[in-house]
Structures are given as structure tokens and as C-alpha cells.
Design a protein around this motif. Sequence first.
Motif, PDB file in Angstrom:
ATOM      1  N   PHE A   1      26.158  12.983 -22.293  1.00  0.00           N
ATOM      2  CA  PHE A   1      25.858  12.717 -20.882  1.00  0.00           C
ATOM      3  C   PHE A   1      24.359  12.732 -20.615  1.00  0.00           C
ATOM      4  O   PHE A   1      23.871  12.001 -19.751  1.00  0.00           O
ATOM      5  CB  PHE A   1      26.613  13.701 -19.985  1.00  0.00           C
ATOM      6  N   GLY A   2      23.618  13.539 -21.376  1.00  0.00           N
ATOM      7  CA  GLY A   2      22.161  13.533 -21.249  1.00  0.00           C
ATOM      8  C   GLY A   2      21.593  12.174 -21.597  1.00  0.00           C
ATOM      9  O   GLY A   2      20.758  11.619 -20.870  1.00  0.00           O
ATOM     10  N   LYS A   3      22.086  11.606 -22.702  1.00  0.00           N
ATOM     11  CA  LYS A   3      21.577  10.293 -23.117  1.00  0.00           C
ATOM     12  C   LYS A   3      21.974   9.225 -22.109  1.00  0.00           C
ATOM     13  O   LYS A   3      21.173   8.333 -21.786  1.00  0.00           O
ATOM     14  CB  LYS A   3      22.123   9.935 -24.495  1.00  0.00           C
ATOM     15  N   VAL A   4      23.225   9.304 -21.613  1.00  0.00           N
ATOM     16  CA  VAL A   4      23.654   8.317 -20.616  1.00  0.00           C
ATOM     17  C   VAL A   4      22.771   8.416 -19.382  1.00  0.00           C
ATOM     18  O   VAL A   4      22.329   7.397 -18.829  1.00  0.00           O
ATOM     19  CB  VAL A   4      25.141   8.516 -20.254  1.00  0.00           C
ATOM     20  N   ALA A   5      22.466   9.650 -18.960  1.00  0.00           N
ATOM     21  CA  ALA A   5      21.617   9.830 -17.778  1.00  0.00           C
ATOM     22  C   ALA A   5      20.244   9.236 -18.036  1.00  0.00           C
ATOM     23  O   ALA A   5      19.664   8.575 -17.161  1.00  0.00           O
ATOM     24  CB  ALA A   5      21.502  11.315 -17.438  1.00  0.00           C
ATOM     25  N   PHE A   6      19.722   9.413 -19.267  1.00  0.00           N
ATOM     26  CA  PHE A   6      18.400   8.867 -19.577  1.00  0.00           C
ATOM     27  C   PHE A   6      18.414   7.343 -19.492  1.00  0.00           C
ATOM     28  O   PHE A   6      17.526   6.741 -18.882  1.00  0.00           O
ATOM     29  CB  PHE A   6      17.965   9.321 -20.973  1.00  0.00           C
ATOM     30  N   VAL A   7      19.447   6.719 -20.112  1.00  0.00           N
ATOM     31  CA  VAL A   7      19.500   5.249 -20.093  1.00  0.00           C
ATOM     32  C   VAL A   7      19.651   4.748 -18.656  1.00  0.00           C
ATOM     33  O   VAL A   7      19.003   3.777 -18.252  1.00  0.00           O
ATOM     34  CB  VAL A   7      20.640   4.739 -20.995  1.00  0.00           C
ATOM     35  N   ALA A   8      20.503   5.440 -17.869  1.00  0.00           N
ATOM     36  CA  ALA A   8      20.677   5.033 -16.474  1.00  0.00           C
ATOM     37  C   ALA A   8      19.356   5.179 -15.716  1.00  0.00           C
ATOM     38  O   ALA A   8      19.008   4.325 -14.889  1.00  0.00           O
ATOM     39  CB  ALA A   8      21.758   5.877 -15.819  1.00  0.00           C
ATOM     40  N   PHE A   9      18.595   6.236 -16.044  1.00  0.00           N
ATOM     41  CA  PHE A   9      17.289   6.420 -15.384  1.00  0.00           C
ATOM     42  C   PHE A   9      16.358   5.257 -15.694  1.00  0.00           C
ATOM     43  O   PHE A   9      15.685   4.726 -14.816  1.00  0.00           O
ATOM     44  CB  PHE A   9      16.659   7.745 -15.831  1.00  0.00           C
ATOM     45  N   THR A  10      16.343   4.826 -16.982  1.00  0.00           N
ATOM     46  CA  THR A  10      15.455   3.702 -17.311  1.00  0.00           C
ATOM     47  C   THR A  10      15.890   2.442 -16.565  1.00  0.00           C
ATOM     48  O   THR A  10      15.048   1.630 -16.189  1.00  0.00           O
ATOM     49  CB  THR A  10      15.442   3.422 -18.817  1.00  0.00           C
ATOM     50  N   MET A  11      17.214   2.296 -16.325  1.00  0.00           N
ATOM     51  CA  MET A  11      17.663   1.111 -15.579  1.00  0.00           C
ATOM     52  C   MET A  11      17.139   1.149 -14.146  1.00  0.00           C
ATOM     53  O   MET A  11      16.749   0.123 -13.591  1.00  0.00           O
ATOM     54  CB  MET A  11      19.185   1.037 -15.580  1.00  0.00           C
ATOM     55  N   ILE A  12      17.139   2.349 -13.542  1.00  0.00           N
ATOM     56  CA  ILE A  12      16.605   2.476 -12.181  1.00  0.00           C
ATOM     57  C   ILE A  12      15.107   2.207 -12.178  1.00  0.00           C
ATOM     58  O   ILE A  12      14.557   1.543 -11.291  1.00  0.00           O
ATOM     59  CB  ILE A  12      16.921   3.882 -11.637  1.00  0.00           C
ATOM     60  N   TRP A  13      14.447   2.703 -13.198  1.00  0.00           N
ATOM     61  CA  TRP A  13      13.012   2.518 -13.354  1.00  0.00           C
ATOM     62  C   TRP A  13      12.677   1.028 -13.428  1.00  0.00           C
ATOM     63  O   TRP A  13      11.763   0.527 -12.761  1.00  0.00           O
ATOM     64  CB  TRP A  13      12.602   3.244 -14.635  1.00  0.00           C
ATOM     65  N   VAL A  14      13.462   0.300 -14.265  1.00  0.00           N
ATOM     66  CA  VAL A  14      13.270  -1.148 -14.387  1.00  0.00           C
ATOM     67  C   VAL A  14      13.455  -1.798 -13.028  1.00  0.00           C
ATOM     68  O   VAL A  14      12.688  -2.673 -12.632  1.00  0.00           O
ATOM     69  CB  VAL A  14      14.261  -1.725 -15.418  1.00  0.00           C
ATOM     70  N   ARG A  15      14.478  -1.346 -12.278  1.00  0.00           N
ATOM     71  CA  ARG A  15      14.732  -1.941 -10.971  1.00  0.00           C
ATOM     72  C   ARG A  15      13.538  -1.752 -10.044  1.00  0.00           C
ATOM     73  O   ARG A  15      13.204  -2.641  -9.256  1.00  0.00           O
ATOM     74  CB  ARG A  15      15.979  -1.296 -10.351  1.00  0.00           C
ATOM     75  N   ALA A  16      12.897  -0.577 -10.155  1.00  0.00           N
ATOM     76  CA  ALA A  16      11.770  -0.310  -9.268  1.00  0.00           C
ATOM     77  C   ALA A  16      10.531  -1.074  -9.685  1.00  0.00           C
ATOM     78  O   ALA A  16       9.607  -1.233  -8.896  1.00  0.00           O
ATOM     79  CB  ALA A  16      11.473   1.187  -9.255  1.00  0.00           C
ATOM     80  N   THR A  17      10.488  -1.532 -10.942  1.00  0.00           N
ATOM     81  CA  THR A  17       9.255  -2.072 -11.479  1.00  0.00           C
ATOM     82  C   THR A  17       9.208  -3.598 -11.527  1.00  0.00           C
ATOM     83  O   THR A  17       8.176  -4.187 -11.244  1.00  0.00           O
ATOM     84  CB  THR A  17       9.035  -1.536 -12.909  1.00  0.00           C
TER      85      THR A  17
END
Lengths: 182, 399
Positions: free
Chosen positions: B309-325
Motif C-alpha cells: 500500500f505504501g508503494k501504491v500510495a507513492f505511485v498515486a502521489f506521482t500521478m497527482i503530481w503529474v496532474r498538477a504539473t
Amino acid sequence: MNDLLQKFNALPWDAIGQWLVLLPAGVMLLAAAGAVALRNLIHAALCLTLSFIALGIVFIALGAEFVGFVQLLVYVGAVAMLIVFAILLTRPSDLAGAMSPFAGFGPVGGILTGAALLIALLAFIFSSPAAKTPMPSMPVAPVAQIGNLLMLDFVVPLQAVGVLLTAALIGAAVLAMEDKKP
Amino acid sequence: MKFFDLLETAPSDLLKWFVNLLAGYGVPAWLLAVISAVIIIGTVIGVFLGLFALCSVMERKILARVQNRYGPNRVGPFGLFQPVADGIKMITKEDLVPRSADKIVHFLAPVVMMIPALMVLAILPYGRGMVPAELDAGILYFFAVGAGTEVAVFMAGWGSNNKYSVMGAMRAIAQMVSYELPLIISAVVVAMIAGSLSPAAIVEAQGTFAFGFIPGWYVLTPWGFVACILFYIAALAESNRSPFDLPEGESELVAGHLTEYSGFKYATFFMAEYVGMFAICGLLVTLFLGGWQAPLPFLTIVPSWCWFFGKVAFVAFTMIWVRATLPRLRIDHLMTFAWKFMLPMSFAAFLAAAAWHYAGRGPLAWALSAVIVGVPYFILGNHFTAKFAVSNRRYQFSE
């Protein structure tokens, strides 16, 4: 946990499964009938999709997991979408003339065509050597075994199908290409 | 140590305890099996819906931070109860159905959208021995069931009887069909090297440590690195997330296939999209980031499901990051990118993996597969960026 699983697996699944298969099979037949009978083209296409899904479930319920998954992936993911796109991209007026080439024959023509097709298919199925081989007791084939068969024993037919599909793809691209004026 | 061991087996221990408790009351075995299956299914769905609620507020907070503002901070501590308020709002909102809409198709679309999103969760290995449904062809199952999403998007677009909905749905389907190819091919690459389509076996195969500390995750090989990035980009496109969210491009299509949906039906779509995003993040973690395996040998004491779940949270975070960028792509750029860059690159990763395998998986294999993925990358990259060569801007009118 494991003894529970064993007890669960020891249930008469074969007997239960034989009856449970009837459920998706019935859905499949109803949906197929809907796909033929419905006037609204999109509804017919969606019914056809449902019948593809139900057929995939029938395969899975009969133990042919791989075939079932491929059925879902190819027919629901690709073929159904293709049909839907074809309907959306053609205007209703294009279809009016082409809708029913047998319209003049009424229901009799449809029944005759269907019966002829059914007889031809049955004749081919029962005359093929596959019908004479006895049914294996365990129809479950692991994916690795299917892969080995496809890549070693049947590699030439597989490659031939690949070439055929590539040719079809290139042909479609050529058809869709706009003519550039010289 | 003892505490971590307890946590590792806690989920299955709790289930065992509960089942034994029921068995003590004389519940028959078949009913116990059904009950435990229902509990497992309920837990998986509950966990992912909880993650969805958490993610919906965290996404807004992260986006806000990137854009230098606060984000939701009024409801509850740090705005954490925002999803509750959103949920109440969504449920009590009026459910509008256009008069000319196809009522049945319009109603069924969100349902059909939700089913595959939840069904694909069944094959992900959440921890050591924690796979709800252990299938021989699990990866194939994921993509086969996932194909239902496209049907749902089409139903939503067409059932609404609105030109923006239909156009949005056609864009979405075209995009999903195009990006499904690189997605599946980059997953096939992993299946090829691991020698199995079963997610559990793929995770097991990544459980080694080179030199005692470098994890044997597939992302740390040349072909795996390329396949992982291709998979990530295709996953963004498959879940219709920014920068590939142009089916819902509000400046041109109002909201695409979601235009005519409101209230709880809209919430169902929203939920299905997020659960689908977690599922595909979970598959990415399983295929390339070692699933529930720990990144370092001495960290294996931390429970395996925490890592997952930690890794899934990290990947999901990068997806949000991409969305913001990143800004949104144009539709023709999107298609060109899929067919002329992603697809050739995924074939290159495929060849590189084959070379890696037949060259003995050693240093030679490393060099060979790095060349096989590197050369097409530079050729394709140069080809596509050549016409956008950066030079000093010439001011034509303002001089």
C-alpha cells in the motif's frame, strides 16, 4: 484456513457447476435474441456485447479460463467497440437502404437462412476429426501449456494469421488515407 | 520483531479467529466458506473505497500545495472530513436525467463502470499469501475485465443523448483502445521474463537482492525501466487522468461523457475512476516495483501489505503530481504519441527483454538490452523533437 479451503473444494462443485452454467448460457441466448430482434441499432449492439460477456463467463465456468479471458478481451474490448464505432460513424440515412437486403422475403427468408447456416455448421462440426476424439476428463489447461502449443506446434498457422491481420490493417489504412492531389 | 510478525499475519489471523468463532456455534462448513469469502471481498472493497475517500481530499490538498494555496481545510481537522461532506452533497443532490436520454442505458452506465473497477481488485497480491483470487492467468484477467470500462464509457456518452457526451465518449474510447496496446505489451514483457501470468509468481520472482542490497525489481533493469515508464504513461491515459483527460476537457466538451450526470451517478463514475486508478497503480507495483517485497533486506520485518500500500500510495502521489504539473495534450498529439512513440518503444522493450533473457541475465545482457531500448529512444525522440528545435525567439511585430 487450509482445512476450510479443502472442505470448500470438496463440495460437489461439478454437479453445482453444471447447473450454474445454465445461468450465463441463458443470459447469452436472451441477449443474442435481443441483438437480432431490437430495432434500435445501439441497443442491439449493447445486447451483442452482453452476449459476448455471457459467453466468456460460460467458458470460465466450464474451466476454460484462458479462452474465457481472451473472449472478454478481444470481443468486448475490441470487436464490440468496433461495431459501436461503425454504427456511430455511419449516418442513419446511409443504413436505410442497406438495412435489410432480404426485406422482401419476410420472416420466412430469415428462418430459411438461419436454418441453412445451422445445418451447414452442424455438418462441418460433426464431420470434423475433432468431434471423434473423446472428451478429456479434465478440460483445464494451464496457460503455459497453451503457450507452448501455440509457439511450438502451431507456430506456422499463428504466423500466417499474423500476416493476414497485418495485411488487413495496412489495407484499412490505405482505404482510410486521404488522396493527396498531385 | 514480535510486533511486526503479529502485524504481518494480522489480517488472516483475524479472519481465522472469526471463522473459528462461528464454527464454535456449529455453522456448517460451506456457509463458513461463503462467509469468509464475503468478508474478504468486503474488506478489499472497503479498503479501496476508504483509499478513494482519502485520495479525493489528499489530491485536492496536494494540487493546492503545488499551486501555492491551502486547499480544503474547513471540514474537520486539516479538512480531512471533506469527503464526508462531499458524499452527503452528492447523495442529496437531484438526480437529473435528460428528457430525451435513453433512460435504461443512462442508468446502467455508472453501474457497468463500477463493476470492472471493483472486479480487477481480486487478483492483486496485497501481501505475502494475500491474494483474494489466485488465478493462473491473473494479468490476462485484469485486462479482460478492464475492457468493460470502455463499454461503460460508451453507454454513458450515447445514453445521455448529448453531442458533447458522444464526442467525449468517442475520444475516451479511441484513447483507451490506443493506449491499451502499449499497456498490455509492457505487461507482457514482464510476464515473459517472470515466466508466468500469475501476479503472485511475478512478485515472488522479484524477491531477490543483488549484492545483498539491490532489490531484484524489474524496474531496475533496462527493459523493465522502459516498460515501467510506458506502463505508467499508458495507465494515466487508461484512467483518463491529466495530461490525458481530454475526454473531459471542460474548455471544449463541457465534461465529456459525464456532462449529463449529476448526484449519486456522477459520484459513482468518480469513484470508479479512482478505484480503477488504484487498481492500475497496484498492477504497476506488482509488475515492476516488486509488489509487497521490501526495498532493502533488513526492512523485510515491516509487514508485506504495508509495502504494497505504501508503494501504491507513492505511485498515486506521482500521478497527482503529474496532474498538477503538465498541461493537457491536444487530441492529435495524443494519438501520434500513442501510435508513433509508445508502441514502437514497447516493441523495443519487448526485444530488449528477450535479449536480456537469452544473453544470460548478466552484465552482457544489461549492455545489450540497454542498447536495444536506447537506440530507438534517441532515434524516435530526435524525430519528434526535430521540428520543435529551440532557438531564440524572433519578434516580428513588436520591434
